[in-house]
Design a protein around this motif. Structure first.
Motif, short mmCIF file in Angstrom:
data_model
loop_
_atom_site.label_atom_id
_atom_site.label_comp_id
_atom_site.label_asym_id
_atom_site.label_seq_id
_atom_site.Cartn_x
_atom_site.Cartn_y
_atom_site.Cartn_z
N ASP A 26 0.82 -1.22 0.00
CA ASP A 26 0.00 0.00 0.00
C ASP A 26 0.85 1.27 0.00
N GLY A 27 2.18 1.13 -0.08
CA GLY A 27 3.07 2.28 -0.14
C GLY A 27 3.63 2.72 1.19
N GLU A 28 3.14 2.13 2.27
CA GLU A 28 3.65 2.48 3.59
C GLU A 28 5.05 1.89 3.76
N ALA A 29 5.93 2.63 4.40
CA ALA A 29 7.31 2.17 4.60
C ALA A 29 7.68 2.26 6.07
N GLU A 30 8.57 1.38 6.46
CA GLU A 30 9.03 1.32 7.85
C GLU A 30 10.50 0.92 7.86
N THR A 31 11.25 1.46 8.82
CA THR A 31 12.64 1.07 8.97
C THR A 31 12.74 0.12 10.16
N VAL A 32 13.33 -1.04 9.92
CA VAL A 32 13.59 -2.01 10.98
C VAL A 32 15.09 -2.22 11.03
#
Length: 111
Positions: A26-32
């Protein structure tokens, strides 16, 4: 018989973590952060500072860390020791050939 080298001044065992960007459909991004392993670090308090300038990394360097070269450490990575987390602001590897170590400016994250 060859004598085995110890950690020497690199007296703290810390986990080295590399940032990875995860993007959803859906275009959401996260840094892990992915654990890259255990490294030995010499940690000292610092009085250096970095501020945001032209969209570059901002932060106050609270510590300076030395670790062996060859880890691939870069700005944005983290060093973790128990509940303490240190964000890598900058890495200086200019003396790595001579000393075998890199110097990192670190900012301790809030607990």
């Amino acid at each position: 018989m060859r004598r085995r080298e110890g950690a020497g001044a690199l007296d703290r065992a810390m986990r080295l973590e590399r940032p990875e960007r995860i993007e959803a459909a859906d275009g959401e991004a996260e840094t892990v952060f992915a654990d890259t392993g255990l490294v030995f670090v010499a940690l000292a308090a610092a009085s250096l500072a970095e501020r945001q300038a032209g969209g570059r990394i901002d932060g106050i360097a609270s510590h300076v860390g030395r670790l062996r070269s060859g880890t691939g450490v870069a700005g944005g990575w983290r060093l973790v020791e128990g509940a303490r987390v240190f964000r890598v602001l900058a890495v200086d590897d200019s003396a790595a050939r001579r000393t075998g170590e890199v110097l990192c400016l670190l900012q301790e994250e809030e607990r």
